[in-house]
Design a protein around this motif. Structure first.
Motif, short mmCIF file in Angstrom:
data_model
loop_
_atom_site.label_atom_id
_atom_site.label_comp_id
_atom_site.label_asym_id
_atom_site.label_seq_id
_atom_site.Cartn_x
_atom_site.Cartn_y
_atom_site.Cartn_z
N ASP A 1 0.84 -1.21 0.00
CA ASP A 1 0.00 0.00 0.00
C ASP A 1 0.87 1.26 0.00
OD1 ASP A 1 -2.25 -1.57 0.06
OD2 ASP A 1 -2.60 -1.35 2.22
N THR A 2 1.90 1.23 0.85
CA THR A 2 2.83 2.37 0.91
C THR A 2 3.52 2.56 -0.43
OG1 THR A 2 3.21 1.89 3.25
CG2 THR A 2 4.84 3.28 2.14
N THR A 3 3.94 1.45 -1.04
CA THR A 3 4.59 1.52 -2.35
C THR A 3 3.66 2.16 -3.38
OG1 THR A 3 5.80 -0.49 -1.80
CG2 THR A 3 5.75 0.14 -4.13
N ALA A 4 2.38 1.77 -3.35
CA ALA A 4 1.40 2.34 -4.28
C ALA A 4 1.34 3.85 -4.11
CB ALA A 4 0.03 1.71 -4.05
N ASP A 5 1.29 4.31 -2.86
CA ASP A 5 1.24 5.76 -2.60
C ASP A 5 2.50 6.44 -3.12
OD1 ASP A 5 -1.16 5.39 -1.37
OD2 ASP A 5 -0.37 5.45 0.68
N LEU A 6 3.65 5.84 -2.87
CA LEU A 6 4.92 6.45 -3.28
C LEU A 6 5.04 6.51 -4.80
CD1 LEU A 6 7.34 4.93 -0.60
CD2 LEU A 6 6.69 7.34 -0.86
N SER B 1 14.32 2.95 1.98
CA SER B 1 14.17 3.77 3.20
C SER B 1 12.86 4.56 3.16
CB SER B 1 15.38 4.69 3.37
OG SER B 1 15.67 5.36 2.17
N GLY B 2 12.46 5.02 1.98
CA GLY B 2 11.19 5.73 1.85
C GLY B 2 10.01 4.85 2.21
N ILE B 3 10.05 3.61 1.75
CA ILE B 3 8.95 2.67 2.06
C ILE B 3 8.92 2.38 3.55
CG2 ILE B 3 8.11 0.30 1.72
CD1 ILE B 3 9.33 0.46 -1.14
N ALA B 4 10.10 2.07 4.12
CA ALA B 4 10.17 1.75 5.55
C ALA B 4 9.61 2.89 6.39
CB ALA B 4 11.62 1.44 5.95
N LYS B 5 10.04 4.10 6.06
CA LYS B 5 9.60 5.28 6.81
C LYS B 5 8.08 5.43 6.73
CE LYS B 5 10.34 10.30 6.80
NZ LYS B 5 9.33 10.73 5.82
N ASP B 6 7.55 5.44 5.49
CA ASP B 6 6.11 5.70 5.32
C ASP B 6 5.25 4.53 5.82
OD1 ASP B 6 6.99 8.01 4.23
OD2 ASP B 6 5.76 7.89 2.42
N ALA B 7 5.80 3.32 5.80
CA ALA B 7 5.02 2.18 6.29
C ALA B 7 5.12 2.07 7.81
CB ALA B 7 5.52 0.88 5.63
N GLY B 8 6.03 2.85 8.41
CA GLY B 8 6.18 2.83 9.85
C GLY B 8 6.83 1.56 10.38
N ILE B 9 7.74 1.00 9.57
CA ILE B 9 8.48 -0.18 10.04
C ILE B 9 9.97 0.11 9.90
CG2 ILE B 9 6.69 -1.88 9.46
CD1 ILE B 9 8.17 -2.46 6.88
N GLY B 10 10.78 -0.68 10.58
CA GLY B 10 12.22 -0.49 10.47
C GLY B 10 12.73 -1.03 9.15
N ARG B 11 13.89 -0.48 8.72
CA ARG B 11 14.49 -0.98 7.47
C ARG B 11 14.84 -2.45 7.58
NH1 ARG B 11 17.54 1.97 3.57
NH2 ARG B 11 19.28 0.60 4.01
N ALA B 12 15.31 -2.87 8.75
CA ALA B 12 15.68 -4.29 8.94
C ALA B 12 14.46 -5.18 8.74
CB ALA B 12 16.28 -4.48 10.34
N THR B 13 13.30 -4.73 9.27
CA THR B 13 12.07 -5.50 9.08
C THR B 13 11.70 -5.58 7.61
OG1 THR B 13 11.31 -4.67 11.22
CG2 THR B 13 9.65 -5.67 9.79
N LEU B 14 11.80 -4.42 6.94
CA LEU B 14 11.45 -4.38 5.51
C LEU B 14 12.27 -5.40 4.72
CD1 LEU B 14 9.91 -3.16 3.15
CD2 LEU B 14 11.61 -1.33 3.04
N TYR B 15 13.58 -5.48 5.04
CA TYR B 15 14.46 -6.40 4.32
C TYR B 15 14.14 -7.86 4.62
CZ TYR B 15 17.43 -2.85 2.18
OH TYR B 15 17.89 -1.82 1.40
#
Lengths: 191, 191
Positions: free
Chosen positions: A22-27, A39-53
């Motif tokens: 969803d965050t990716t769609a917005d971006l 980093s943009g996705i992690a920030k806007d999704a409200g999760i850590g970069r480590a979690t995103l990876y």
């Protein structure tokens, strides 16, 4: 691990994955395909970069997953439109109008990323699915006497989908209506 | 250097360049875009590899030059067809038929190389040129009363070019004729 707990974990993972997409769609809507970063996705999704990876190895794989979900949702919507419309020709028209509108909203993405996304197997399979889906609708409309009979349904489906792809250049809803009208005149043939 | 001698050198260079692109055309036709190599071109063109590298730094630049020459020749051909045909609608039909036939022969190239070639500036400029060219023919045919008047010529040109791109899936000349017929029905509108 108790079954109820593993189900909870799976549901959580799905929810995080959906939130990432969803965050990716917005971006993408805001910055275009090239403006999306991990980093943009992690920030806007409200999760850590480590979690995103843990969910996706790189931005390309996220864009691919987002793009596949988007295609699947478009196809679902066309199926629902078919099932919710009475009559062979109104059904075909409803599906083609929705397709042209989706193409118009999608617009032209001539970037390298867009080209890579569109070369994926998922896209090829979706194109074939759409072609078969429209072919069956055309065949029904031809059987009902609403579509020309001097060309096979599959060729007419190809004609419709290609002609309506011209909507990628159109933003004005009136222009999309004109394109629909012109395309349908060709499809119906002379009375 | 005397002028006559520098002219001779320029003519020689042009001839070698054309021979390289002719050889490339043959190799693409035989092996596809991915089957073309520097050594293959040098061998079939009958020149040394060192000479070939004086003309082009890599196979990508040769493919790009070949592709651009091919597009220019297609456009030239469409212009000659226009100039050699009498009457607004026959002229439009002749140009669109030649376009659909060229698209059919070209076929689908879904490889990465093809995608790269098609993202070039030369291709974008050629697309725009073709669109403007067809738009003018449509406007003439509309003024002659042979084309529907409920949509602007530029939108109808977009419709025609997109619809006829469906020829990429067609090999049978009869199928291309059917696509032309269907597309022209849409373009003419109901009488």
């Amino acid at each position: 691990m108790p079954r109820i707990w593993s189900q909870t974990i799976a549901a959580h993972r799905d929810a995080v994955r959906e939130a990432i997409l969803d965050t990716t769609a917005d971006l993408v809507a805001e910055h275009g395909l090239t403006g999306v970063t991990m980093s943009g996705i992690a920030k806007d999704a409200g999760i850590g970069r480590a979690t995103l990876y843990k969910y996706f190895p790189d931005v390309e794989s996220i864009l691919r997953a987002w793009h596949e979900r988007r295609i699947d949702r478009h196809l679902d919507r066309l199926h629902r439109l078919r099932d919710g419309t009475e009559g062979a020709m109104p059904r075909l028209e409803a599906v083609l109008t929705a397709y042209a509108t989706a193409i118009s909203h999608q617009g032209r993405h001539d970037s390298k990323i867009a080209a890579d996304l569109h070369r994926g197997e998922h896209v090829a399979a979706a194109h074939q699915h759409l072609r078969d889906f429209v072919r069956d609708l055309v065949a029904d409309a031809a059987a009902a006497g609403a579509v020309r009979r001097d060309a096979p349904a599959d060729e007419l489906a190809g004609y419709c989908l290609h002609a309506l792809a011209a909507a990628a250049d159109l933003q004005d809803p009136a222009a999309i209506q004109r394109l629909m009208r012109t395309t349908l005149t060709g499809l119906r043939g002379r009375p």
